[in-house]
Design a protein around this motif. Structure first.
Motif, PDB file in Angstrom:
ATOM      1  N   ILE A 186       0.568  -1.168   0.038  1.00 12.31           N
ATOM      2  CA  ILE A 186      -0.094  -0.462  -0.492  1.00 12.31           C
ATOM      3  C   ILE A 186       1.068   0.946   0.268  1.00 12.31           C
ATOM      4  N   LEU A 187       1.262   2.123  -1.257  1.00 10.48           N
ATOM      5  CA  LEU A 187       1.092   3.683  -0.841  1.00 10.48           C
ATOM      6  C   LEU A 187       0.455   4.711  -0.918  1.00 10.48           C
ATOM      7  N   LYS A 188       0.803   5.590  -0.367  1.00 15.46           N
ATOM      8  CA  LYS A 188       0.002   6.980  -0.461  1.00 15.46           C
ATOM      9  C   LYS A 188       0.381   7.478  -1.399  1.00 15.46           C
ATOM     10  N   LEU A 189      -0.797   8.138  -1.876  1.00 14.71           N
ATOM     11  CA  LEU A 189      -0.995   8.958  -3.293  1.00 14.71           C
ATOM     12  C   LEU A 189      -1.434  10.550  -2.642  1.00 14.71           C
ATOM     13  N   ASP A 190      -0.717  11.695  -3.623  1.00 13.98           N
ATOM     14  CA  ASP A 190      -0.939  13.181  -3.120  1.00 13.98           C
ATOM     15  C   ASP A 190      -2.077  12.902  -4.176  1.00 13.98           C
ATOM     16  N   GLN A 191      -2.483  14.106  -3.054  1.00 14.07           N
ATOM     17  CA  GLN A 191      -4.034  13.884  -2.888  1.00 14.07           C
ATOM     18  C   GLN A 191      -4.399  15.210  -4.294  1.00 14.07           C
TER      19      GLN A 191
END
Length: 298
Positions: free
Chosen positions: A75-80
């Motif tokens: 799981i990788l966080k994305l820029d919103q």
């Protein structure tokens, strides 16, 4: 003449990038030439590009495998609020316990809306290996979605391992450029059983067989690690004119009940290209686990 406007791709939905069903096909052998019983121990690392901060995650390594399939989910966080779909960099590595980990290949892929939820291939272009020369390209495949309902891994370290009073005893000579020179040793501590690299190293001490390092090292511990972290310790000889030589390596599990004490361990000697099998080395260090808040008050 009125030109028709080219429709733009919709922006990516909010959420996190979820990677599953990850596998590689025909991974080339990156283990030392001449060892017919060993093969690459591959793992793959994914890194999001075009982000405000470095975000990456890796799979565990699979021993001696040319067509690995990894069961974990990454799981990788994305820029919103961004308009472009994620650009993903893929690195394929060969895990080595007695030598430096070798890069096998690397590639990039833009995750487009049309492939949402589908198996996506990326070609990792083979690199030049120090012994085996040009490695073949490798195809890596994975399924991906962007999901707003998957909770973000906290990822933020809650505790820190503080290492001090670091010593090594009777470090074998791994230098090759004269009888009056000895190893220029340094130590690297690496936390095991984690999704992201967490390590720290000492400075080198020139021409020394019994080094004492004055510095204090910090190794950050993520939430997924238990109260008995496993640490891998590498002893290296620093070389200016050539590649650093591995002198020895070992692993230790640090029980919480022993925090605040001196730990002693033996690093098994590595095989040197010119000097053969090196002798084992004893290492000792003081360690204590603190919370991040406690570290801020030190």
């Amino acid at each position: 003449v009125i030109m028709a406007e080219v429709p733009r791709a919709p922006p990516p939905p909010p959420g996190v990038l979820v990677l599953t069903e990850i596998r590689a096909i025909n991974v080339p052998n990156a283990d030392p030439a001449g060892n017919k019983y060993e093969y690459t121990d591959p793992y793959v690392r994914f890194r999001l590009l075009e982000c405000e901060e470095d975000r990456n995650a890796r799979k565990s390594h699979i021993m001696n495998c040319s067509n690995p399939e990894w069961p974990e989910t990454l799981i990788l966080k994305l820029d919103q609020g961004v308009s472009s779909w994620p650009l993903l960099q893929v690195h394929l590595w060969d895990h080595d316990t007695t030598n430096e980990t070798d890069l096998v290949g690397t590639g990039e892929v833009r995750l487009e809306s049309g492939r949402f939820g589908q198996i996506t291939p990326v070609i990792c272009k083979g690199v030049v290996h120090r012994e085996r020369g040009q490695l073949a390209d490798t195809k890596v495949l994975f399924k991906w979605v962007i999901d707003a309902d998957v909770p973000l891994p906290t990822g933020q370290p809650t505790h820190v391992m503080v290492l001090s009073q670091i010593k090594a005893f009777d470090v074998p000579d791994a230098d090759t450029d004269g009888k009056n020179k000895r190893s220029d040793p340094y130590l690297r501590f690496r936390l095991l059983d984690v999704d992201h690299e967490s390590s720290a190293r000492t400075n080198k001490i020139a021409n020394c067989s019994n080094p004492v390092w004055p510095e204090t090292l910090l190794v950050y511990i993520p939430p997924e690690v238990s109260d008995a972290p496993r640490v891998e310790v590498f002893l290296w000889d620093d070389d200016k004119g050539s590649k650093d030589d591995l002198v020895g390596t070992g692993q230790v599990r640090l029980e919480a009940a022993k925090s605040g004490r001196i730990s002693k361990m033996v690093l098994k000697g590595a095989h040197h290209t010119e000097r053969g099998l090196l002798a084992d080395t004893k290492v000792s260090f003081h360690w204590v686990i603190k919370t991040v808040a406690e570290l801020g008050n030190m």
